[in-house]
Design an enzyme around this catalytic site. Structure first.
Site, PDB file in Angstrom:
ATOM      1  N   ARG A  68      63.217  19.397   5.800  1.00 47.22           N
ATOM      2  CA  ARG A  68      63.433  19.900   5.777  1.00 47.22           C
ATOM      3  C   ARG A  68      63.578  21.204   6.255  1.00 47.22           C
ATOM      4  O   ARG A  68      63.627  20.843   7.707  1.00 47.22           O
ATOM      5  CB  ARG A  68      62.239  20.923   4.933  1.00 47.22           C
ATOM      6  CG  ARG A  68      61.273  20.367   3.392  1.00 47.22           C
ATOM      7  CD  ARG A  68      60.476  21.472   2.877  1.00 47.22           C
ATOM      8  NE  ARG A  68      60.249  22.645   2.811  1.00 47.22           N
ATOM      9  CZ  ARG A  68      59.300  23.073   2.981  1.00 47.22           C
ATOM     10  NH1 ARG A  68      58.119  22.435   1.428  1.00 47.22           N
ATOM     11  NH2 ARG A  68      59.383  24.706   2.931  1.00 47.22           N
ATOM     12  N   LYS A  89      48.485  19.117   2.069  1.00 44.21           N
ATOM     13  CA  LYS A  89      48.393  19.466   0.191  1.00 44.21           C
ATOM     14  C   LYS A  89      49.271  18.358   0.325  1.00 44.21           C
ATOM     15  O   LYS A  89      48.909  17.687  -0.983  1.00 44.21           O
ATOM     16  CB  LYS A  89      49.195  20.648   0.044  1.00 44.21           C
ATOM     17  CG  LYS A  89      48.255  22.029   0.635  1.00 44.21           C
ATOM     18  CD  LYS A  89      48.149  23.182  -0.330  1.00 44.21           C
ATOM     19  CE  LYS A  89      49.696  23.915  -0.569  1.00 44.21           C
ATOM     20  NZ  LYS A  89      50.449  23.999   1.203  1.00 44.21           N
ATOM     21  N   ARG A  94      57.772  16.628  10.524  1.00 49.92           N
ATOM     22  CA  ARG A  94      57.324  16.794   8.999  1.00 49.92           C
ATOM     23  C   ARG A  94      57.934  15.597   8.640  1.00 49.92           C
ATOM     24  O   ARG A  94      58.941  15.990   8.272  1.00 49.92           O
ATOM     25  CB  ARG A  94      56.826  17.834   7.674  1.00 49.92           C
ATOM     26  CG  ARG A  94      55.845  17.224   6.903  1.00 49.92           C
ATOM     27  CD  ARG A  94      55.295  18.346   6.192  1.00 49.92           C
ATOM     28  NE  ARG A  94      56.228  20.094   5.656  1.00 49.92           N
ATOM     29  CZ  ARG A  94      55.594  21.171   5.255  1.00 49.92           C
ATOM     30  NH1 ARG A  94      54.715  20.848   4.662  1.00 49.92           N
ATOM     31  NH2 ARG A  94      56.680  22.160   4.668  1.00 49.92           N
ATOM     32  N   ARG A 103      49.560  33.361  -5.597  1.00 49.08           N
ATOM     33  CA  ARG A 103      49.931  33.483  -4.892  1.00 49.08           C
ATOM     34  C   ARG A 103      49.519  35.040  -3.869  1.00 49.08           C
ATOM     35  O   ARG A 103      49.611  35.966  -3.172  1.00 49.08           O
ATOM     36  CB  ARG A 103      51.211  33.611  -4.055  1.00 49.08           C
ATOM     37  CG  ARG A 103      51.882  32.242  -4.126  1.00 49.08           C
ATOM     38  CD  ARG A 103      53.451  32.306  -4.045  1.00 49.08           C
ATOM     39  NE  ARG A 103      53.827  30.855  -3.542  1.00 49.08           N
ATOM     40  CZ  ARG A 103      54.094  30.176  -2.770  1.00 49.08           C
ATOM     41  NH1 ARG A 103      53.614  30.165  -1.356  1.00 49.08           N
ATOM     42  NH2 ARG A 103      55.058  29.369  -2.930  1.00 49.08           N
ATOM     43  N   ARG A 116      56.947  32.115   7.726  1.00 47.91           N
ATOM     44  CA  ARG A 116      55.913  31.790   6.568  1.00 47.91           C
ATOM     45  C   ARG A 116      54.851  32.084   6.750  1.00 47.91           C
ATOM     46  O   ARG A 116      53.756  32.479   5.872  1.00 47.91           O
ATOM     47  CB  ARG A 116      56.957  30.558   6.021  1.00 47.91           C
ATOM     48  CG  ARG A 116      58.659  30.017   6.128  1.00 47.91           C
ATOM     49  CD  ARG A 116      58.601  28.543   6.414  1.00 47.91           C
ATOM     50  NE  ARG A 116      57.827  27.806   5.181  1.00 47.91           N
ATOM     51  CZ  ARG A 116      57.854  26.020   5.198  1.00 47.91           C
ATOM     52  NH1 ARG A 116      58.658  25.782   6.642  1.00 47.91           N
ATOM     53  NH2 ARG A 116      57.236  25.472   4.495  1.00 47.91           N
TER      54      ARG A 116
END
Length: 272
Positions: free
Chosen positions: A203, A55, A170, A131, A214
């Site tokens: 992160r 995304k 990432r 969500r 997650r």
């Protein structure tokens, strides 16, 4: 240890695909100057997908091509709190008490952006909301009242196992949300954003254990939301295991903008 041939090829694929996507973006800008910027009035969409699905790579490209706003709800919430708006103060009070910000506050924040953010006059991309099905229903109600119903609910789909390699490598540019990958989509300079030259970060929750937790939460929440938008007829699933440029072409197909490859660099180099 020297990289293997497969690792070199994978790195080249990521670099070439990144170049191909950039060529597409530049061509769309040139076309916009010649015939007017691509209208974003129909770009009222939700972009769904698990962490690492892409995304953060695709949303900026959509925003650039269609001159619309990208409303990543986490960033939007933090901005409202930092600006000490009325909604931000309400949200901060709830968060300071360890609670979850209510659906009504989130809907009103989105409405505020649509009403006041100049970037949203040509349309919007919602990222991170809704969500749950009740959130989707409230969002539809608000958008219908503004005569701005959603046109697309796009879900980037990828096998959970493939996400581990993506997530652990990432890199994020905090200010813009642009994302890179140490192997598959590296920045031009190590740990540096291509556009601003500012530092990139990794992160703290981008690790395998945190990702698995997650993903469990994501699938539990998102499956009913996907079903909700399937029933409305605006849902489209896209294979996010493809290279970023191939995902981009799939998105253009959903938006009715795909007119063939703009560069074919991957094919020319025999990497596809």
């Amino acid at each position: 240890m020297a990289p293997t041939s497969e690792e070199v090829i994978d790195t080249l694929k990521g670099t070439v695909d990144k170049l191909e996507q950039r060529v597409q973006e530049l061509e769309s800008r040139l076309a916009g100057k010649a015939s007017g910027v691509v209208s974003g009035s129909n770009m009222r969409m939700i972009l769904m997908g698990p962490p690492g699905a892409g995304k953060g790579t695709q949303a900026p490209a959509i925003k650039d091509k269609y001159s619309c706003c990208h409303l990543a709800t986490g960033d939007m919430l933090r901005a409202q709190v930092a600006a000490k708006t009325e909604l931000g103060r309400q949200a901060k009070k709830i968060m300071d008490q360890g609670g979850l910000v209510s659906d009504d506050i989130m809907i009103n924040m989105i409405k505020s952006e649509l009403d006041n953010n100049k970037e949203c006059k040509n349309g919007f991309i919602l990222d991170g909301f809704p969500r749950t099905v009740p959130q989707a229903e409230k969002l539809d109600e608000m958008l219908t009242s503004k005569s701005q119903p959603l046109k697309h609910a796009v879900e980037l789909q990828i096998n959970d196992d493939l996400l581990v390699a993506r997530i652990t490598g990432r890199l994020i540019h905090p200010a813009s949300g642009r994302s890179y990958h140490k192997i598959f989509n590296p920045p031009k300079r190590e740990m540096t954003d291509d556009v601003t030259g500012e530092p990139l970060i990794q992160r703290s929750d981008d690790n395998e254990d945190a990702l698995k937790k997650r993903l469990v939460t994501y699938h539990k929440q998102t499956a009913p939301v996907s079903d909700y938008y399937r029933k409305t007829g605006i849902w489209t699933g896209i294979d996010a295991s493809q290279e970023p440029g191939a995902v981009w072409k799939s998105l253009l197909g959903v938006f009715g903008q795909e007119k063939g490859s703009s560069g074919g660099l991957m094919g020319k180099l025999g990497l596809k």
